[in-house]
Each structure stands twice: as structure tokens, then as C-alpha cells.
Design a protein around this motif. Sequence first.
Motif, PDB file in Angstrom:
ATOM      1  N   GLU A  46       0.739  -1.417  -0.090  1.00  0.00           N
ATOM      2  CA  GLU A  46      -0.111  -0.184   0.228  1.00  0.00           C
ATOM      3  C   GLU A  46       1.153   1.444  -0.347  1.00  0.00           C
ATOM      4  O   GLU A  46       2.356   0.705   0.437  1.00  0.00           O
ATOM      5  CB  GLU A  46      -0.656   0.096   0.961  1.00  0.00           C
ATOM      6  N   GLY A  47       0.216   2.408  -0.359  1.00  0.00           N
ATOM      7  CA  GLY A  47       0.803   3.947  -0.467  1.00  0.00           C
ATOM      8  C   GLY A  47       1.577   4.644  -2.007  1.00  0.00           C
ATOM      9  O   GLY A  47       0.675   3.447  -2.911  1.00  0.00           O
ATOM     10  N   THR A  48       2.177   5.542  -1.989  1.00  0.00           N
ATOM     11  CA  THR A  48       2.034   5.907  -3.091  1.00  0.00           C
ATOM     12  C   THR A  48       3.633   5.679  -3.225  1.00  0.00           C
ATOM     13  O   THR A  48       4.889   5.593  -2.648  1.00  0.00           O
ATOM     14  CB  THR A  48       2.501   7.623  -2.737  1.00  0.00           C
ATOM     15  N   PHE A  49       3.694   5.404  -4.630  1.00  0.00           N
ATOM     16  CA  PHE A  49       4.632   5.133  -4.996  1.00  0.00           C
ATOM     17  C   PHE A  49       5.316   6.172  -5.759  1.00  0.00           C
ATOM     18  O   PHE A  49       4.961   6.647  -7.195  1.00  0.00           O
ATOM     19  CB  PHE A  49       5.190   3.644  -5.860  1.00  0.00           C
ATOM     20  N   LYS A  50       6.907   6.887  -6.184  1.00  0.00           N
ATOM     21  CA  LYS A  50       7.588   7.265  -7.272  1.00  0.00           C
ATOM     22  C   LYS A  50       8.484   5.871  -7.565  1.00  0.00           C
ATOM     23  O   LYS A  50      10.011   5.913  -6.699  1.00  0.00           O
ATOM     24  CB  LYS A  50       7.776   8.691  -6.443  1.00  0.00           C
ATOM     25  N   ALA A  51       9.046   6.082  -8.450  1.00  0.00           N
ATOM     26  CA  ALA A  51       9.433   4.708  -9.495  1.00  0.00           C
ATOM     27  C   ALA A  51      10.159   5.461 -10.347  1.00  0.00           C
ATOM     28  O   ALA A  51       9.233   5.621 -10.770  1.00  0.00           O
ATOM     29  CB  ALA A  51       8.951   3.398  -9.152  1.00  0.00           C
ATOM     30  N   VAL A  52      11.502   5.429 -10.653  1.00  0.00           N
ATOM     31  CA  VAL A  52      12.361   5.180 -11.760  1.00  0.00           C
ATOM     32  C   VAL A  52      12.471   3.637 -12.165  1.00  0.00           C
ATOM     33  O   VAL A  52      12.875   2.235 -11.821  1.00  0.00           O
ATOM     34  CB  VAL A  52      13.903   5.917 -11.630  1.00  0.00           C
ATOM     35  N   CYS A  61       6.587   8.946 -16.715  1.00  0.00           N
ATOM     36  CA  CYS A  61       6.853   9.137 -18.298  1.00  0.00           C
ATOM     37  C   CYS A  61       6.642   8.189 -19.278  1.00  0.00           C
ATOM     38  O   CYS A  61       6.353   8.351 -20.328  1.00  0.00           O
ATOM     39  CB  CYS A  61       8.556  10.204 -18.091  1.00  0.00           C
ATOM     40  N   PHE A  62       6.137   6.761 -18.245  1.00  0.00           N
ATOM     41  CA  PHE A  62       6.312   5.773 -19.557  1.00  0.00           C
ATOM     42  C   PHE A  62       4.445   5.588 -19.765  1.00  0.00           C
ATOM     43  O   PHE A  62       4.274   5.090 -20.904  1.00  0.00           O
ATOM     44  CB  PHE A  62       6.998   4.355 -18.766  1.00  0.00           C
ATOM     45  N   TYR A  78      11.266   2.190 -27.780  1.00  0.00           N
ATOM     46  CA  TYR A  78      10.158   2.750 -27.550  1.00  0.00           C
ATOM     47  C   TYR A  78      10.455   4.016 -26.867  1.00  0.00           C
ATOM     48  O   TYR A  78      11.723   4.658 -26.504  1.00  0.00           O
ATOM     49  CB  TYR A  78      10.137   1.434 -25.138  1.00  0.00           C
ATOM     50  N   THR A  79       9.360   4.936 -27.227  1.00  0.00           N
ATOM     51  CA  THR A  79       9.157   5.836 -27.239  1.00  0.00           C
ATOM     52  C   THR A  79       9.002   6.788 -25.960  1.00  0.00           C
ATOM     53  O   THR A  79       7.512   7.137 -25.701  1.00  0.00           O
ATOM     54  CB  THR A  79       8.916   6.817 -28.197  1.00  0.00           C
ATOM     55  N   ILE A  80       9.136   8.060 -25.371  1.00  0.00           N
ATOM     56  CA  ILE A  80       8.980   8.746 -24.175  1.00  0.00           C
ATOM     57  C   ILE A  80       8.550  10.164 -24.560  1.00  0.00           C
ATOM     58  O   ILE A  80       9.041  10.567 -25.176  1.00  0.00           O
ATOM     59  CB  ILE A  80       8.900   8.630 -22.951  1.00  0.00           C
ATOM     60  N   LYS A  81       7.023  10.234 -24.871  1.00  0.00           N
ATOM     61  CA  LYS A  81       6.547  11.840 -25.026  1.00  0.00           C
ATOM     62  C   LYS A  81       7.756  12.607 -24.304  1.00  0.00           C
ATOM     63  O   LYS A  81       7.502  12.147 -22.517  1.00  0.00           O
ATOM     64  CB  LYS A  81       5.262  12.201 -24.714  1.00  0.00           C
ATOM     65  N   GLY A  82       8.197  14.094 -23.962  1.00  0.00           N
ATOM     66  CA  GLY A  82       9.029  14.915 -23.624  1.00  0.00           C
ATOM     67  C   GLY A  82       8.016  15.958 -23.210  1.00  0.00           C
ATOM     68  O   GLY A  82       6.610  15.833 -23.163  1.00  0.00           O
ATOM     69  N   GLY A  83       8.085  16.129 -21.709  1.00  0.00           N
ATOM     70  CA  GLY A  83       7.794  17.202 -20.897  1.00  0.00           C
ATOM     71  C   GLY A  83       8.633  17.813 -19.495  1.00  0.00           C
ATOM     72  O   GLY A  83       9.508  17.683 -19.905  1.00  0.00           O
ATOM     73  N   SER A  84       7.849  18.649 -18.866  1.00  0.00           N
ATOM     74  CA  SER A  84       8.593  19.071 -17.978  1.00  0.00           C
ATOM     75  C   SER A  84       9.037  18.340 -17.312  1.00  0.00           C
ATOM     76  O   SER A  84      10.081  18.343 -16.491  1.00  0.00           O
ATOM     77  CB  SER A  84       7.609  19.855 -16.988  1.00  0.00           C
ATOM     78  N   LEU A  85       8.283  16.800 -16.543  1.00  0.00           N
ATOM     79  CA  LEU A  85       8.962  15.332 -16.148  1.00  0.00           C
ATOM     80  C   LEU A  85      10.043  14.760 -16.994  1.00  0.00           C
ATOM     81  O   LEU A  85      10.899  13.671 -16.276  1.00  0.00           O
ATOM     82  CB  LEU A  85       7.840  15.603 -15.427  1.00  0.00           C
TER      83      LEU A  85
END
Length: 160
Positions: A46-52, A61-62, A78-85
Motif C-alpha cells: 500500500e502507499g504511493t510510489f515514485k519509481a524510476v 513518463c512511461f 520505446y518512445t517517451i513523450k517529452g515534458g516538464s518531468l
Amino acid sequence: MKNSFLLLGLTALLLVSCSITKSVRDQRNLISGSWTLDDITFENNEGTFKAVLFNDADAICFEGSNWFFRDNNSTGRYTIKGGSLCSGGDRFIRWSVVERAENYSGQLKFKFIDEKLKDVSGGIGYSLNIAQLTAQQMTLKSNVTVDGEPVTIVYQFSKI
């Protein structure tokens, strides 16, 4: 004459040992093509995760990234769309499918390569368990540990 038979026998053994099973071939055929990574979720904790993910970018981003798998030479991207994050762009990969017993039909493995198909990861790769695979949907899972507790990352793909 004996040497010819020995050479023929060794060649046949080599060909048999290098072949892939029907199950792996079927999975490779289903994976081949273009996919969108629709959703990433976390199970078993449980919880919120920030994962690389894949030592590349944050999980957020994925989501919406496009993945392409070419089965005739086991390459893709694979192609990731660019953005502020997110640092957008293409990431090139070499991929394979291997059989796996542990409650999954197989494993998708990949490592990073450059545009000239040379390994850029120093042999380091990633393994994702194939939880579900159809002509239109794919669910992959990877098990990680967060603060000593197991977490399963679930990747939901749809075929484009």
C-alpha cells in the motif's frame, strides 16, 4: 569418414540446442509489432510510489509511451513523450522471450542498444514476467523491493 559423422552429429546438436520452443516462438509472434503502455500500477503493497523504471525515467513518463518490437532481428524501441518531468525520445532495445515456470508463461527480457545495434548497457538488462498476452493486450510484471517489502510493478499494454 568417422570425422564427417562426428562433425555432422555436432552440427545437428548445435542446431537443436539453439532452436526455440513453440511456446516462445508463439509469444514472440504475439509481441511483435507496436504497443502503447496504457497504465502502470503497483501491487502487494500500500502507499504511493515514485519509481524510476529501467534506470531511465519516472513511471509517470512511461504511461502513454509507444513500444515497438521487431521479431526478425530482436530489436525495437520505446518512445517517451517529452515534458516538464520527462526527457522524451527513443530508447533502442534488443529483446528476447524466454520460458519461465513460476506462474508465468514466459519472460520478456531487454537491454539497451544504440542506433547501430551495439550494446550500451554493459550487458545489464531487464526481465518482465509475461502475466497475460493476447493479440491485443499484454500485461507484464516485475518484482522489486521497496524498504525491504516486495512490490510488483504491473505494466498494461494495448496493441496499436
